[in-house]
Motif scaffolding. Structure first.
Motif, PDB file in Angstrom:
ATOM      1  N   GLU A  42       0.721  -1.153   0.231  1.00 54.09           N
ATOM      2  CA  GLU A  42       0.172   0.092   0.004  1.00 54.09           C
ATOM      3  C   GLU A  42       0.767   1.051  -0.033  1.00 54.09           C
ATOM      4  N   SER A  43       1.758   1.555   1.090  1.00 50.02           N
ATOM      5  CA  SER A  43       2.320   2.626   1.271  1.00 50.02           C
ATOM      6  C   SER A  43       3.775   2.481   1.274  1.00 50.02           C
ATOM      7  N   GLY A 225       6.321  15.748  12.027  1.00 53.28           N
ATOM      8  CA  GLY A 225       6.913  16.489  10.906  1.00 53.28           C
ATOM      9  C   GLY A 225       7.274  15.714   9.738  1.00 53.28           C
ATOM     10  N   LEU A 226       7.235  14.247   9.834  1.00 46.47           N
ATOM     11  CA  LEU A 226       7.406  13.420   8.708  1.00 46.47           C
ATOM     12  C   LEU A 226       6.256  13.390   8.064  1.00 46.47           C
ATOM     13  N   GLN A 227       6.264  13.234   6.876  1.00 42.45           N
ATOM     14  CA  GLN A 227       4.840  13.321   5.837  1.00 42.45           C
ATOM     15  C   GLN A 227       5.237  12.406   4.581  1.00 42.45           C
ATOM     16  N   VAL A 228       4.230  11.447   4.337  1.00 42.89           N
ATOM     17  CA  VAL A 228       4.349  10.387   3.390  1.00 42.89           C
ATOM     18  C   VAL A 228       3.445  10.696   2.143  1.00 42.89           C
ATOM     19  N   LYS A 229       3.848  10.419   0.896  1.00 47.62           N
ATOM     20  CA  LYS A 229       3.024  10.957  -0.057  1.00 47.62           C
ATOM     21  C   LYS A 229       2.084   9.962  -0.612  1.00 47.62           C
ATOM     22  N   SER A 230       0.708  10.054  -0.309  1.00 48.28           N
ATOM     23  CA  SER A 230      -0.340   9.312  -0.791  1.00 48.28           C
ATOM     24  C   SER A 230      -0.749   9.942  -2.038  1.00 48.28           C
ATOM     25  N   ASN A 247      10.564   2.054   6.467  1.00 48.66           N
ATOM     26  CA  ASN A 247       9.869   2.080   4.966  1.00 48.66           C
ATOM     27  C   ASN A 247      10.951   1.337   3.892  1.00 48.66           C
ATOM     28  N   ILE A 248      10.502   1.215   3.003  1.00 48.45           N
ATOM     29  CA  ILE A 248      10.725   0.337   1.816  1.00 48.45           C
ATOM     30  C   ILE A 248      11.763   1.353   1.035  1.00 48.45           C
ATOM     31  N   PHE A 259       6.259  -4.264  -6.728  1.00 45.65           N
ATOM     32  CA  PHE A 259       5.195  -5.106  -5.721  1.00 45.65           C
ATOM     33  C   PHE A 259       5.340  -4.343  -4.538  1.00 45.65           C
ATOM     34  N   TYR A 260       6.343  -3.969  -4.192  1.00 46.57           N
ATOM     35  CA  TYR A 260       6.754  -3.126  -2.880  1.00 46.57           C
ATOM     36  C   TYR A 260       6.995  -1.925  -3.098  1.00 46.57           C
ATOM     37  N   ARG A 261       6.664  -0.828  -2.435  1.00 48.94           N
ATOM     38  CA  ARG A 261       6.807   0.489  -2.820  1.00 48.94           C
ATOM     39  C   ARG A 261       7.760   1.175  -1.945  1.00 48.94           C
ATOM     40  N   SER A 262       8.598   2.008  -2.936  1.00 52.38           N
ATOM     41  CA  SER A 262       9.440   3.132  -2.120  1.00 52.38           C
ATOM     42  C   SER A 262       8.989   4.223  -2.227  1.00 52.38           C
ATOM     43  N   THR A 263       8.208   4.883  -1.166  1.00 56.95           N
ATOM     44  CA  THR A 263       7.100   5.800  -1.286  1.00 56.95           C
ATOM     45  C   THR A 263       7.915   7.326  -0.944  1.00 56.95           C
TER      46      THR A 263
END
Ligand SMILES: O=C(O)CCC(=O)C(=O)O
Ligand SMILES: [Fe+2]
Length: 301
Positions: A42-43, A225-230, A247-248, A259-263
């Motif tokens: 997913e993320s 303060g950390l934000q991840v992009k959806s 995180n990957i 297949f596994y995401r580096s986001t």
């Protein structure tokens, strides 16, 4: 850092996964592995609890790091990165690191596996191998950093068994092929409080990026303060007591054909305090060639 034009997935929060079964080797390992699978699909981001890393060690590390950064610039520059050459260790001041060409609003220190000058790889001038630069005026700092690196390296190996299982591979898949002697990079960052600029353009503590390697395990203080992009916007990854954020990185994304995401993620310290973070990068053996993982279950969820 990969091309940021990839199609993003939609998610609204990051799961918290209890990995105590993976750490102890007892209990429901498959439940942890299947939660990891879902999160990586997913993320590419998830919190871990039940990791067993000593709370007292973490507190000591955080306290000593605050003491280090509170010193004047001249003292901190005694361990500046230029002194370590290609070993790629030491201190850089605010503005000393760029993301996508723009200076980040942070200072930091780089550490790695401690290797003496006599070590064959150091003798051979291998990049990223060598001795750490530790502040001579804070002897406990170096000891604590090395203790933390040891604990996190162990945790990295545990998580890789979970990631292997999550892909339906044998537990030792990564250890056997890639991570028997992992390249570990450990950084400590200090983000000053963000004084919002008058022109309205935010200054990023770390600009939007993906991580290069296989797995990142992040300790953060309580500033946020950390934000991840959806797909539909940025999702906060606020501090969760007793957890690390995992995180990957691009390598595992590539190995699994996406297949596994580096986001993409970024940091802006919106608190009034100095934000400390402690990213630990667990990467394959320095000289290994990373190959695609042949899987027959890529299509199934
Ligand atoms: O400081 C953080 O919370 C994240 C830092 C980061 O993304 C990185 O160092 O790659
Ligand atoms: Fe990152």
């Amino acid at each position: 850092m990969k091309n940021l034009q990839v199609v993003e997935k939609e998610f609204s929060s990051l799961p918290i996964i209890d990995i105590s079964a993976l750490v102890s080797g007892k209990g429901n390992l498959y439940s942890a592995a299947s939660q990891i699978r879902q999160a990586c699909r997913e993320s590419g981001f998830f919190y871990i609890i039940g990791h067993g890393v000593d709370e007292n060690l973490q507190q000591r590390l955080e306290e000593l790091s605050r003491q280090f950064f509170a010193q004047d610039l001249e003292t901190k520059l005694k361990i500046r990165m230029a002194l370590a050459g290609i070993a790629w260790r030491g201190y850089f001041p605010v503005g000393g690191e760029l993301t996508s060409g723009k200076p980040d609003l942070k200072e930091g220190i780089y550490f790695g596996t401690e290797l003496p000058d006599e070590h064959p790889l150091v003798q051979a001038g291998t990049p990223m191998h060598g001795a750490n630069l530790f502040p001579a005026n804070m002897p406990q700092f170096g000891e604590t950093v090395l203790e933390y690196i040891e604990a996190m390296t162990k945790l990295g190996h545990t998580l890789m068994t979970g990631i292997a299982m999550s892909l339906g591979l044998e537990e030792s898949y990564f250890a056997d092929r890639y991570t028997s002697d992992p390249l570990v990079l450990f950084r400590i960052f200090n983000y000053p409080p963000n004084l919002s600029p008058s022109d309205g353009n935010p200054i990023w503590g770390v600009g939007e990026h993906t991580d290069y390697g296989v797995l990142t395990i992040l300790k953060q203080d309580d500033s946020g303060g950390l934000q991840v992009k959806s797909k539909s916007g940025w999702v906060a990854a606020p501090p969760v007591p007793g957890s690390f954020v995992c995180n990957i990185g691009d390598m595992l994304d590539k190995m699994t054909g996406g297949f596994y995401r580096s986001t993409p993620h970024r940091v802006q310290n919106q608190s009034q305090n100095h934000r400390l973070s402690f990213p630990f990068f667990f990467d394959p053996n320095f000289d290994v060639e990373v190959k695609p993982i042949e899987l027959d279950n890529y299509s199934s969820e």
